[in-house]
Write an enzyme that holds these catalytic residues in place. Structure first.
Site, short mmCIF file in Angstrom:
data_model
loop_
_atom_site.label_atom_id
_atom_site.label_comp_id
_atom_site.label_asym_id
_atom_site.label_seq_id
_atom_site.Cartn_x
_atom_site.Cartn_y
_atom_site.Cartn_z
N HIS A 80 40.23 49.54 51.35
CA HIS A 80 41.30 48.52 51.37
C HIS A 80 40.79 47.24 52.01
O HIS A 80 40.90 47.03 53.22
CB HIS A 80 42.52 49.07 52.12
CG HIS A 80 43.76 48.27 51.91
ND1 HIS A 80 45.00 48.85 51.75
CD2 HIS A 80 43.97 46.93 51.82
CE1 HIS A 80 45.92 47.90 51.57
NE2 HIS A 80 45.32 46.73 51.63
N LEU B 15 38.93 40.43 49.61
CA LEU B 15 37.72 39.59 49.60
C LEU B 15 38.03 38.13 49.27
O LEU B 15 37.16 37.27 49.41
CB LEU B 15 36.69 40.16 48.63
CG LEU B 15 36.02 41.47 49.07
CD1 LEU B 15 35.03 41.95 48.02
CD2 LEU B 15 35.33 41.32 50.42
N ARG B 16 39.23 37.84 48.80
CA ARG B 16 39.72 36.45 48.60
C ARG B 16 39.06 35.70 47.45
O ARG B 16 39.40 34.54 47.20
CB ARG B 16 39.57 35.62 49.88
CG ARG B 16 40.26 36.20 51.10
CD ARG B 16 41.74 36.35 50.91
NE ARG B 16 42.41 36.77 52.13
CZ ARG B 16 43.53 37.48 52.16
NH1 ARG B 16 44.12 37.85 51.02
NH2 ARG B 16 44.08 37.82 53.29
N ASN C 39 45.03 40.88 45.00
CA ASN C 39 45.87 39.69 45.25
C ASN C 39 45.04 38.44 45.48
O ASN C 39 45.15 37.75 46.48
CB ASN C 39 46.83 39.93 46.43
CG ASN C 39 46.11 40.20 47.73
OD1 ASN C 39 44.97 40.62 47.74
ND2 ASN C 39 46.78 39.92 48.84
N ASP D 162 42.14 47.18 55.74
CA ASP D 162 43.08 46.13 55.33
C ASP D 162 42.56 44.77 55.82
O ASP D 162 43.34 43.90 56.23
CB ASP D 162 44.50 46.39 55.84
CG ASP D 162 45.53 45.56 55.05
OD1 ASP D 162 45.14 44.83 54.11
OD2 ASP D 162 46.72 45.64 55.39
N HIS E 239 42.02 35.11 57.03
CA HIS E 239 42.78 33.86 56.92
C HIS E 239 42.11 32.82 57.81
O HIS E 239 41.55 33.15 58.85
CB HIS E 239 44.22 34.05 57.40
CG HIS E 239 45.05 34.89 56.49
ND1 HIS E 239 45.37 34.49 55.22
CD2 HIS E 239 45.62 36.10 56.65
CE1 HIS E 239 46.12 35.42 54.64
NE2 HIS E 239 46.28 36.43 55.48
ZN LIG Z 1 49.34 45.85 51.84
#
Ligand SMILES: [Zn+2]
Lengths: 320, 431
Positions: free
Chosen positions: B62, B65-66, B96, B307, B311
């Site tokens: 999880h 990597l953006r 995402n 996770d 940012h």
């Molecule tokens: Zn999540």
């Protein structure tokens, strides 16, 4: 009123961010100072040179004419220079960050920045990064320390003490920074606090703050020395907090009948602005037990005290 | 080219092995696993691992990597370096991104970038719904062919229960697991931290534990209904652990992971409006932490995943309500997880299994073993090494860790993928 002999010097902080972190002595020191400043407001020339040459900026991200005006009058009565900045929430979203705004302001060398913001913790973000003093004039749902202090001052003047009182706070506790500051303030000063409202407006874990919880207005005000009604934000209607204003005012609006349950000399308080006929009946708001206008008067005195103490309380002679 | 790793203590739970062994790697594969000193060093590159632990490569199932789209936070290359430095030989990256990975084109792009980076293995996770908008199924068949290993709308929980049912059924058609970010967004409402005493005191809107548990329960019942493979991401509450435990005892095909922050921190970390302690799901209570540890110990929670959610200051040095959710974790996960062994909650073998063999099995990818013939994906750990987390030393592009300044014991000393040394800690190999 008892005098405690607490000295102004027992409040030494860079910022005033909340009442949660203040000791009994610190709160008492602010109230003592406020009492000494009250007299100034009764003079024909309501001005002392105490903060001459100091610059105070009010930075309001939320509209609030009364709080901003109260701070501005407080600063002006101490001869500080004041600059008022109102930033619309919509422009803050697109524009520069809070930190950038504050750093730009600080570059102009203010002594105190007074901030009101719709997000909890915004004043703390500034206080961590700025050298000047920061005063929280209300942050989100978190705290409104000068409101809590002016409420304490009002009760102290009327009751002569702040300990061993029963204080009922009624309404939307979940969304109220006024409630949080008052809970901390009255608990710290040694009084008992009971909060009341529908459970939708009473967040869980309130008992862990040392307050009693009730779902009944009559139960909460029974034997109370102080009844503090919170302003109902009318837009909460239809947001799953309560069904209709009609039912809310029927079960949680303070009327004359409730006062009979409280102590004979119980005070009725409200931070304003009032929703007459919703959380408070007009005859109660204007009645003999109401101290709502004294709260407003005391707001100026408490804010003068806060600005003075944060400035180091240097010109001690002027306060006396 | 032959590489001889000698003198290390080999721990491979997949073959019940915990002994000193030398490893011989030829052409990127494990060629021999033998008693120390058996193989001559001549003609071979030799690395002395005396005093170090040698494990199957760690797999983080999880990671965010953006890339594509938010390369200022992390790229596949920098995320890969961070993974290697943290001891991971493979990561599964969540969809995402911008655009969302809801098509084979994006999966192929990610795999191409990963190949160029020549770093750890990268396994794309594809979106459940088009644009992760929760309305229309994405193309799972295409995605699987392109190399996606699982499906998830992580960060954008599937609100529509019918869509979730169809997603599980359609995923089963292609034998892909569905990784659920289980959250009832209507209960989260505009909450920004765990609903508890701290949220009350800070005046921050709370997210009740029930927001997670209601959704975990729904997803498990849908897994029962469909027979599909469900994996619950980032379990954070005691109630979720209990629901998953019960489901497993009933034979439902559900697996689950938690992240190191959920057993290392509580909602107390938010005090001071610390945006580096803001993530979704939020940090919970002491009792939840204890339940997460118990869930790891009894096997209810199969994996520890990071996770990792990078940012920049743009998203974090702002008002708490406005701050983005997420913390980075690739470079702290191993150190924080080893604390579970030091506390006696997990054996070292259990921990390594949750960090390698279990994620490999759930994702259906190679790894999690040091069997002869397997790819030489290896993590070497210095169990004794004390260190202080310093975000300035991180290979990740981002710095949003709530663990800066924390004292930890144990960290990756060397990371090998396909027998190639991707990372080595100079403290251990200064000679
Ligand atoms: Zn999540």
């Amino acid at each position: 009123m008892q005098t405690t002999g607490a000295k102004a010097t027992s409040f030494r902080r860079k910022d005033l961010l909340g009442l949660a972190e203040l000791s009994r002595e610190e709160i008492q020191a602010i109230l003592d100072t406020a009492v000494s400043f009250k007299e100034i407001s009764t003079r024909s020339i309501k001005k002392v040179p105490t903060l001459r040459g100091k610059t105070v900026i009010t930075l309001f991200y939320e509209p609030s004419t009364r709080t901003r005006t109260s701070f501005e009058i407080a600063a002006k009565r101490l001869s500080a220079d004041t600059v008022n900045l109102a930033i619309a929430a919509s422009s803050a979203v697109k524009g520069e960050t809070l930190i950038d705004t504050a750093k730009n302001l600080e570059a102009m060398r203010p002594d105190i920045i007074i901030i009101r913001h719709s997000f909890s913790g915004a004043p703390h973000l500034l206080a961590q990064r700025l050298h000047c003093s920061v005063v929280n004039a209300g942050d989100g749902l978190h705290e409104h320390p000068t409101q809590g202090l002016l409420d304490l001052l009002t009760v102290w003047e009327a009751k002569g003490r702040l300990h061993d009182l029963k204080v009922a706070i009624v309404g939307d506790i979940a969304h109220s920074r006024v409630a949080r500051s008052n809970i901390h303030g009255f608990r710290t000063m040694g009084s008992q606090v009971i909060v009341a409202g529908p459970q939708t407006m009473l967040p869980p874990y309130l008992p862990d703050l040392g307050v009693e919880v009730s779902y009944s207005l009559p139960e909460a005000v029974r034997g109370a020395d102080v009844i503090m009604m919170l302003r109902l934000q009318l837009e909460r209607q239809g947001q799953m907090f309560f069904p209709t204003l009609r039912e809310y005012s029927r079960f949680f609006g303070l009327n004359q009948g409730h006062l009979a349950l409280a102590r004979p000399e119980a005070l009725v308080m409200h931070p304003g602005p009032l929703n007459r006929g919703v959380e408070i009946a007009p005859e109660v708001a204007d009645g003999l037990q109401s101290v709502i206008l004294q709260q407003v008067t005391n707001g100026v005195a408490v804010r003068m005290a806060v600005l003075y103490l944060l400035s180091g309380g240097e010109q001690s002679g002027a306060a006396a | 080219m032959e590489l001889l790793l000698k003198g290390g203590l080999v721990l491979d739970p997949s073959q019940d092995l915990e002994e000193r062994r030398d490893l011989l790697i030829i052409d990127g594969r494990l060629a021999a696993l033998v008693a120390p000193g058996t193989l001559p060093p001549e003609g071979r590159q030799v690395v002395d691992l005396t005093g170090l632990l040698v494990c199957p490569g760690l797999i983080d199932m999880h990671t965010h990597l953006r890339e594509p789209g938010q390369e200022y936070k992390e790229t596949i290359a920098t995320g890969s370096q961070a993974a290697a430095a943290g001891g991971f030989t493979a990561v599964a990256c969540m969809p995402n991104t911008l655009p969302v990975n809801d098509s084979a084109t994006v999966t192929r792009y990610i795999l191409e970038k990963a190949a160029q980076a020549q770093g750890v293995r990268v396994y794309p996770v594809a979106a459940i719904s088009q644009g992760s908008e929760g309305a229309i199924l994405a193309e799972y068949g295409d995605q699987k062919e392109a190399g996606a290993v699982a499906l998830s709308d992580d960060g954008k929980p599937v609100a529509n229960s019918q869509l979730m049912r169809r997603a599980l059924e359609y995923a089963r058609t292609f034998d892909l697991p569905v990784i659920s970010h289980s959250e009832d967004l209507s209960l989260t409402s505009n909450g920004v931290m765990h609903e508890g005493l701290v949220s009350l005191q800070l005046g921050l809107k709370g997210i009740p534990a029930a927001a997670e548990e209601v959704a975990v329960f729904r997803d498990i019942e849908l897994a029962r209904l469909t027979g599909a493979r469900l994996h619950i991401a980032h379990v954070s509450t005691a109630g979720s652990v209990q629901i998953i435990r019960r489901a497993k005892s009933q034979g439902i095909k559900v697996t689950a992971e938690t992240a190191p922050h959920y057993f290392s921190l509580t909602h107390e970390a938010v005090r001071g409006f610390n945006t580096n302690a803001k993530m979704s799901p939020p940090l919970r209570t002491e009792a939840d932490v204890a339940a997460i540890k118990a869930g790891l110990a009894d096997g209810t929670l199969d994996c520890i995943a990071t996770d990792h959610a990078p940012h920049s200051v743009l998203e974090k040095e702002v008002e708490f309500d406005r701050a983005a959710n997420g913390v980075i974790g690739l470079e702290t996960a191993l150190g924080l997880s080893l604390a579970l062994v030091q506390e006696g909650i997990l054996t070292l073998a259990q921990l390594i299994t949750k960090l390698s063999a279990n994620p490999a099995r759930i994702l259906g990818v190679p790894g999690g073993t040091l069997q002869v013939g397997a790819p030489a994906d290896i993590t070497v750990i210095d169990l004794q090494r004390p260190w202080i987390v310093d975000v300035q030393q991180f290979k990740s592009k981002s710095r949003n860790s709530p663990f800066h300044g924390r004292n930890l014991t144990g960290r990756a000393a060397m990371t090998l993928v396909d027998g190639k040394i991707l990372y080595r800690d100079n403290e251990n190999f200064s000679r």
